[in-house]
Design an enzyme around this catalytic site. Structure first.
Site, mmCIF file in Angstrom:
data_model
loop_
_atom_site.group_PDB
_atom_site.id
_atom_site.type_symbol
_atom_site.label_atom_id
_atom_site.label_comp_id
_atom_site.label_asym_id
_atom_site.label_seq_id
_atom_site.Cartn_x
_atom_site.Cartn_y
_atom_site.Cartn_z
ATOM 1 N N CYS A 81 3.196 -6.691 -1.559
ATOM 2 C CA CYS A 81 2.832 -6.662 -0.143
ATOM 3 C C CYS A 81 1.476 -7.330 -0.001
ATOM 4 C CB CYS A 81 2.773 -5.218 0.353
ATOM 5 S SG CYS A 81 2.142 -5.009 2.035
ATOM 6 N N CYS A 194 3.450 -13.507 3.720
ATOM 7 C CA CYS A 194 3.935 -12.126 3.729
ATOM 8 C C CYS A 194 5.248 -12.132 2.974
ATOM 9 C CB CYS A 194 4.131 -11.642 5.165
ATOM 10 S SG CYS A 194 4.957 -10.023 5.300
#
Length: 278
Positions: A81, A194
């Site tokens: 992440c 991302c």
């Protein structure tokens, strides 16, 4: 205070976590490059998205999830992440020194190496783009390469992907709103900053083909993360040399949702458990 960790063995699993299903884009590279490794995936979907959270919350939550995975025997950890990496990777490494820990960061360096126009577009969450670590990295690479980085926060995109709305009109309209200004600004390279975003790469490529007059390179750092993980495991003597690998998933939301994400996105059917954490 440093937490004690089990004595890692090569047969132990690799722990991977994300705020939701985005980290599966990293897991697929790890699964492909290290096919004999046991993998444990933690989707913190009950607390997603991470993008709007405070840095203190992100650090505390990341430490809790990392503690869960190490407590369940992980020999290494991948923070799959970008937002959690920017906010908490330093704290995680301080808590578990000596453990192989790999984070993900927007691919600014490969983006700067790939561009011919000198302009790189970065698609990421607002929280990632405002992070001190990210901004320092941007400034360092810009100074070293003379690359210009156009930063585009993609508000709401993670939510769409978590809902499985990968090909919806709403998702496509959102991506067009975010991608087209970068192309108009001269970007010939787009960094997918991302881990959720590779799952809408096909839409991004279609938008690029409609709006760009010259080739545009897309940067996904999942492959580099898997290679770095392999190097760390080999250096620590922790590579699992052979055998049938096991895949296990945990989620703080519905187990059926994560199971469907594994099936739909990766074609895999691991055992999934719902857990309460915090």
């Amino acid at each position: 205070m440093t937490q004690p960790v089990h004595n890692a063995a090569s047969d132990a699993p690799i722990g991977i976590f994300d705020s939701g299903v985005g980290g599966l884009s990293v897991l697929r590279h790890i699964h492909a490059q290290l096919p004999h490794e046991h993998l444990t995936y933690f989707a913190d979907s009950g607390y997603a998205p991470y993008g709007g959270r405070s840095e203190q919350w992100l650090v505390e939550r990341s430490l809790a999830v990392a503690g869960f995975l190490f407590g369940h025997g992980a020999k290494a950890l991948v923070v799959a992440c970008n937002t959690a990496t920017v906010a908490a990777i330093k704290a995680i490494r301080a808590q578990w020194p000596g453990m192989p820990i790999v984070g993900v960061e927007p691919g600014l360096k490969p983006g700067a190496a790939a561009t011919t126009s000198g302009t790189v577009g970065v698609l990421a969450t607002d929280r990632t783009l405002r992070g001190e670590k990210f901004l320092q990295l941007r400034d360092q690479i810009a100074a070293a390469t003379n690359a210009r980085f156009l930063l585009q926060p993609c508000v709401g995109l993670v939510d769409q992907i978590e809902l499985g709305e990968l090909g919806s009109e709403a998702t496509e309209a959102m991506l067009e709103k975010y991608v087209v200004p970068l192309l108009e600004g001269g970007a010939d390279t787009l960094v997918l900053g991302c881990t959720h975003y590779p799952f809408v790469e096909d839409i991004i490529r279609r938008i690029v083909s409609e709006h760009a007059s010259t080739p545009v390179t897309l940067i996904d750092t999942g492959d580099a993360v898997a290679r770095q993980l392999g190097r760390l495991l080999e250096g620590a003597g922790l590579l699992r040399p052979a055998g049938v690998a096991q895949l296990h998933g945990y989620t703080t939301a519905g187990a059926d949702v994560l199971a469907e994400a594994f099936r739909g996105l990766l074609g895999l059917t691991p055992r999934i458990e719902h857990v309460k954490l915090g």
